[in-house]
Scaffold this active site. Structure first.
Site, short mmCIF file in Angstrom:
data_model
loop_
_atom_site.label_atom_id
_atom_site.label_comp_id
_atom_site.label_asym_id
_atom_site.label_seq_id
_atom_site.Cartn_x
_atom_site.Cartn_y
_atom_site.Cartn_z
N ASN A 1 -25.43 13.57 -93.25
CA ASN A 1 -24.17 14.07 -92.71
C ASN A 1 -23.84 15.37 -93.42
OD1 ASN A 1 -23.74 11.87 -91.04
ND2 ASN A 1 -22.34 10.85 -92.43
N ARG B 1 -27.30 8.13 -88.62
CA ARG B 1 -28.34 8.27 -89.65
C ARG B 1 -29.25 7.04 -89.70
NH1 ARG B 1 -25.14 9.26 -94.84
NH2 ARG B 1 -23.82 7.78 -93.75
#
EC number: 3.6.1.7
Length: 89
Positions: free
Chosen positions: A36, A18
């Site tokens: 996620n 990320r």
């Protein structure tokens, strides 16, 4: 402007996917978000000029150095006009 939603499968959580995605998107000038998912995948939304979004979709195919991407699912989405790029939860 175009938008793509990408779901990345493989060893993609716990490898700075990320944060690396946000950095790459900011460098490319692409808006959107990354998060996620509970099933171990990572989902991202990229919005911007076609070439820049295409580069981010290509980036997602391999991710950061410690990721092991098995495959990605790419879906065309309507642009939302969002600005910036965020990690969401």
């Amino acid at each position: 402007m175009i938008a793509r939603r990408v779901v990345v499968h493989g060893q993609v959580q716990g490898v700075f996917f990320r944060a690396s995605c946000r950095r790459a998107a900011q460098e490319a000038g692409v808006a959107g978000w990354v998060r996620n998912l509970p099933d171990g995948t990572v989902e991202a939304f990229f919005e911007g000029p076609e070439d820049d979004v295409g580069r981010m979709v290509d980036w997602a195919r391999h991710g950061p150095p410690h990721a092991a991407v098995d495959r990605i699912d790419v879906t065309d989405e309507p642009p939302t006009g969002s600005g910036g790029f965020a990690i969401t939860y």
